[in-house]
Motif scaffolding. Structure first.
Motif, short mmCIF file in Angstrom:
data_model
loop_
_atom_site.label_atom_id
_atom_site.label_comp_id
_atom_site.label_asym_id
_atom_site.label_seq_id
_atom_site.Cartn_x
_atom_site.Cartn_y
_atom_site.Cartn_z
N ARG A 247 -10.87 0.22 14.87
CA ARG A 247 -10.85 1.28 15.88
C ARG A 247 -12.19 2.02 15.93
O ARG A 247 -12.66 2.38 17.02
CB ARG A 247 -9.70 2.26 15.59
N GLN A 248 -12.80 2.22 14.79
CA GLN A 248 -14.12 2.87 14.76
C GLN A 248 -15.17 2.03 15.48
O GLN A 248 -15.99 2.55 16.23
CB GLN A 248 -14.54 3.11 13.30
N ILE A 249 -15.12 0.72 15.24
CA ILE A 249 -16.07 -0.18 15.90
C ILE A 249 -15.81 -0.22 17.40
O ILE A 249 -16.75 -0.20 18.22
CB ILE A 249 -15.99 -1.59 15.28
N GLN A 250 -14.54 -0.28 17.79
CA GLN A 250 -14.19 -0.33 19.21
C GLN A 250 -14.70 0.90 19.94
O GLN A 250 -15.22 0.81 21.06
CB GLN A 250 -12.68 -0.44 19.38
N GLU A 251 -14.58 2.05 19.30
CA GLU A 251 -15.08 3.29 19.91
C GLU A 251 -16.58 3.21 20.17
O GLU A 251 -17.07 3.69 21.20
CB GLU A 251 -14.77 4.48 19.00
N GLY A 252 -17.31 2.58 19.26
CA GLY A 252 -18.74 2.43 19.45
C GLY A 252 -19.08 1.55 20.64
O GLY A 252 -20.00 1.86 21.40
N PHE A 253 -18.34 0.48 20.83
CA PHE A 253 -18.55 -0.38 22.00
C PHE A 253 -18.19 0.37 23.27
O PHE A 253 -18.88 0.26 24.30
CB PHE A 253 -17.72 -1.66 21.89
N ASP A 254 -17.12 1.14 23.23
CA ASP A 254 -16.71 1.89 24.42
C ASP A 254 -17.75 2.94 24.82
O ASP A 254 -18.02 3.14 26.01
CB ASP A 254 -15.36 2.57 24.16
N VAL A 255 -18.35 3.58 23.81
CA VAL A 255 -19.33 4.63 24.09
C VAL A 255 -20.54 4.07 24.84
O VAL A 255 -21.06 4.72 25.76
CB VAL A 255 -19.78 5.31 22.77
N VAL A 256 -20.98 2.86 24.46
CA VAL A 256 -22.17 2.29 25.12
C VAL A 256 -21.80 1.53 26.38
O VAL A 256 -22.68 0.98 27.06
CB VAL A 256 -22.96 1.39 24.16
N GLY A 257 -20.53 1.48 26.71
CA GLY A 257 -20.10 0.88 27.97
C GLY A 257 -20.04 -0.63 27.98
O GLY A 257 -20.02 -1.25 29.05
N LYS A 258 -19.98 -1.26 26.78
CA LYS A 258 -19.85 -2.71 26.74
C LYS A 258 -18.38 -3.10 26.91
O LYS A 258 -17.50 -2.53 26.26
CB LYS A 258 -20.38 -3.26 25.41
N ASN A 259 -18.14 -4.07 27.76
CA ASN A 259 -16.79 -4.53 28.01
C ASN A 259 -16.39 -5.55 26.94
O ASN A 259 -16.27 -6.75 27.19
CB ASN A 259 -16.69 -5.15 29.41
N VAL A 260 -16.22 -5.05 25.73
CA VAL A 260 -15.91 -5.90 24.58
C VAL A 260 -14.67 -5.36 23.90
O VAL A 260 -14.54 -4.16 23.68
CB VAL A 260 -17.09 -5.91 23.57
N THR A 261 -13.74 -6.26 23.58
CA THR A 261 -12.57 -5.89 22.82
C THR A 261 -12.71 -6.44 21.41
O THR A 261 -12.93 -7.64 21.23
CB THR A 261 -11.28 -6.45 23.46
#
Length: 296
Positions: A247-261
């Motif tokens: 979840r911590q890693i996912q939040e980082g991807f979401d913050v930079v706007g990468k469409n990665v799950t």
């Protein structure tokens, strides 16, 4: 083709490695997949996985942690940190003229080191596979230090026998050990090559207050393109712990706007080194992931 050698680090230590390459006919180099080991496990523990990766068209780089296999341990056993080990790997890559890794696949401390490396050298790792790792040292987590007594016992005994026996019991279920005696003995033989000094110096890194993935997890979104997480179903409470990290890693991807799950896959009936007792499922998951992200 496989090249085995030792890279001389800036402090004079030797870092043993093996670079295995596919027989390709073009000038385009296949993606290089780096395999990073757990505590007590020299790079030979990845032999079966390496064969699968080569057959799928990937080049494979393996190396030994400090004091493991043919790698030297530092003279000061308290000097090893995850940052210093990341710098060792960077030095190795430079010596081999590898400017980008298609993937870093790490298990346990090798997975934690992948997080440190990827955030320390953004863009050098394309995809990161994180398997069976704790999030921080016992000091940071505020829990009982299970590492210190192991280091003290190994130093007192002067050999790795009891440490290896105890590690095998933690890593693999009794049922799996009974059903796979040849694999157990092969793993034991490989692990017995670990120097006591190597075991202790890596434990010092695991005990350090500087070992904490939480402040780094959010930076992975701007450091790598993709992350996959795996954990053995029987690996104590790590399935739950690693979901916190996911979840911590996912939040980082979401913050930079990468469409990665970021997915966390559980390897059924596997323990701490899921590429051994969960070999087939591990390879199926990892190869599928690598093909989807490295060959698009």
């Amino acid at each position: 083709m496989s090249t085995q050698g030792s890279h001389k680090l800036s402090d004079g230590r030797l870092m043993s490695y093996a670079l295995s390459t596919t027989s390709h006919q073009t000038d385009i180099r296949p993606p290089v997949v780096l395999l990073s080991n757990s505590l007590s496990a020299p790079y030979r523990s990845w032999d079966r996985v390496t064969g699968v990766l080569l057959a799928e068209g990937f080049d494979v780089l393996r190396y030994d942690q400090p004091g493991h296999g043919d790698s030297s341990a530092p003279s000061d056993l308290d000097q090893t940190t995850f940052d210093s080990m990341a710098e060792d790997v960077c030095s190795l890559l430079q010596s081999l003229n590898i400017t980008k890794l298609g993937a870093w696949i790490g298990v346990s401390m090798g997975a934690a080191k992948g997080v440190f490396f990827s955030t320390k050298y953004p863009g050098l790792v394309e995809s990161l596979v994180i398997c069976d790792t704790i999030i921080s040292s016992p000091t940071v987590a505020g829990v009982t230090d299970v590492f210190g007594p192991r280091a003290s016992q190994a130093l007192a005994e002067g050999n790795m026998k009891s440490m290896v026996d105890a590690t095998l019991a933690r890593w693999f279920s009794a049922e799996w050990r009974t059903a796979n005696p040849v694999e157990v003995e092969s793993t034991r033989d490989i692990m017995m090559g670990t120097k006591v000094e190597g075991f202790v110096t890596c434990i010092r890194a695991l005990q350090s207050p500087g070992f904490d993935l939480t402040p780094l997890a959010g930076n992975l979104g701007s450091s790598v393109d993709n992350v996959l997480m795996l954990v053995g179903e029987l690996d104590a409470n790590l399935p739950q712990t690693m979901d916190v990290l996911r979840r911590q890693i996912q939040e980082g991807f979401d913050v930079v706007g990468k469409n990665v799950t970021v997915h966390l896959r559980v390897v059924k009936n596997a323990g701490h080194v899921c590429y051994v007792d969960g070999f087939e499922e591990f390879c199926h998951i990892v190869i599928g992931f690598l093909k989807s992200v490295l060959t698009e």
